[in-house]
Write a protein that holds these residues in place. Structure first.
Motif, PDB file in Angstrom:
ATOM      1  N   LEU A  62       1.197  -1.132   0.103  1.00  0.00           N
ATOM      2  CA  LEU A  62      -0.029   0.139   0.010  1.00  0.00           C
ATOM      3  C   LEU A  62       0.735   1.384   0.123  1.00  0.00           C
ATOM      4  O   LEU A  62       0.488   2.295  -0.724  1.00  0.00           O
ATOM      5  N   GLY A  66       0.743   2.757  -3.795  1.00  0.00           N
ATOM      6  CA  GLY A  66      -0.574   3.635  -3.863  1.00  0.00           C
ATOM      7  C   GLY A  66      -1.825   2.897  -3.675  1.00  0.00           C
ATOM      8  O   GLY A  66      -2.172   1.806  -3.396  1.00  0.00           O
ATOM      9  N   TYR A  67      -2.931   3.909  -3.767  1.00  0.00           N
ATOM     10  CA  TYR A  67      -4.189   3.382  -3.126  1.00  0.00           C
ATOM     11  C   TYR A  67      -5.204   3.411  -4.285  1.00  0.00           C
ATOM     12  O   TYR A  67      -4.919   4.434  -5.175  1.00  0.00           O
ATOM     13  N   TYR A  68      -6.047   2.668  -4.143  1.00  0.00           N
ATOM     14  CA  TYR A  68      -7.173   2.698  -5.181  1.00  0.00           C
ATOM     15  C   TYR A  68      -8.461   2.240  -4.535  1.00  0.00           C
ATOM     16  O   TYR A  68      -8.337   1.354  -3.652  1.00  0.00           O
ATOM     17  N   LEU A  71      -9.360  -1.245  -2.853  1.00  0.00           N
ATOM     18  CA  LEU A  71      -8.583  -1.706  -1.657  1.00  0.00           C
ATOM     19  C   LEU A  71      -9.344  -1.732  -0.521  1.00  0.00           C
ATOM     20  O   LEU A  71      -8.935  -2.360   0.756  1.00  0.00           O
ATOM     21  N   ILE A  72     -10.305  -0.988  -0.380  1.00  0.00           N
ATOM     22  CA  ILE A  72     -11.132  -0.682   1.012  1.00  0.00           C
ATOM     23  C   ILE A  72     -11.720  -2.121   1.277  1.00  0.00           C
ATOM     24  O   ILE A  72     -11.628  -2.554   2.382  1.00  0.00           O
ATOM     25  N   ILE A  75      -8.757  -4.592   2.222  1.00  0.00           N
ATOM     26  CA  ILE A  75      -8.089  -4.230   3.509  1.00  0.00           C
ATOM     27  C   ILE A  75      -9.083  -4.755   4.734  1.00  0.00           C
ATOM     28  O   ILE A  75      -8.638  -5.360   5.805  1.00  0.00           O
TER      29      ILE A  75
END
Length: 131
Positions: A62, A66-68, A71-72, A75
């Motif tokens: 992460l 990076g985040y997209y 991913l919520i 995670i």
């Protein structure tokens, strides 16, 4: 940058393998009604350790990649998987005669959460991507 990603992808198979081994061992223990033993503690701790290591390496992924938005779900499912297996193993350890039912339930639920977490990012359990 890709080190953590490839490590995370490779460790996934070790975590799944240890989960299947734990599932088989705990199911065998429930079926034979034998007392919980040292091997059960080692197998459970190994599986829990691999899942926790996956979460730590995932944090590295992460940070470096990076985040997209997808991913919520990934995670959340992974945190649930870690929480369930560790909680069930810890509760089982505190029981006066520890048994196989609680670790079996924790293993099944955590494997379901892991499968859901992998699918949350649009991949199959046994597929790999180049990126």
């Amino acid at each position: 940058m890709t080190f953590f990603f490839h490590l995370h992808s490779g460790l996934r198979y070790l975590a799944l393998l240890s989960g299947v081994i734990a599932l088989a061992y705990f199911a065998f223990g429930v079926a034979t009604k034998k007392p919980f033993d040292k091997v059960g503690r080692i197998i459970g701790a190994s599986y829990s350790g691999f899942v926790q290591l996956q979460v730590l390496v995932g944090i590295g992924v992460l940070v470096t990649r990076g985040y997209y938005p997808a991913l919520i779900g990934h995670i959340v499912m992974m945190v649930l998987a870690v929480s369930v297996i560790q909680g069930c193993l810890s509760a089982n350890r505190r029981r006066t005669p520890p048994g196989y039912v609680l670790p079996l339930v924790g293993t099944v639920l955590s494997l379901v959460f892991i499968a859901g977490g992998v699918m949350a990012i649009g991949r199959g359990l046994f597929t790999s991507t180049a990126f």
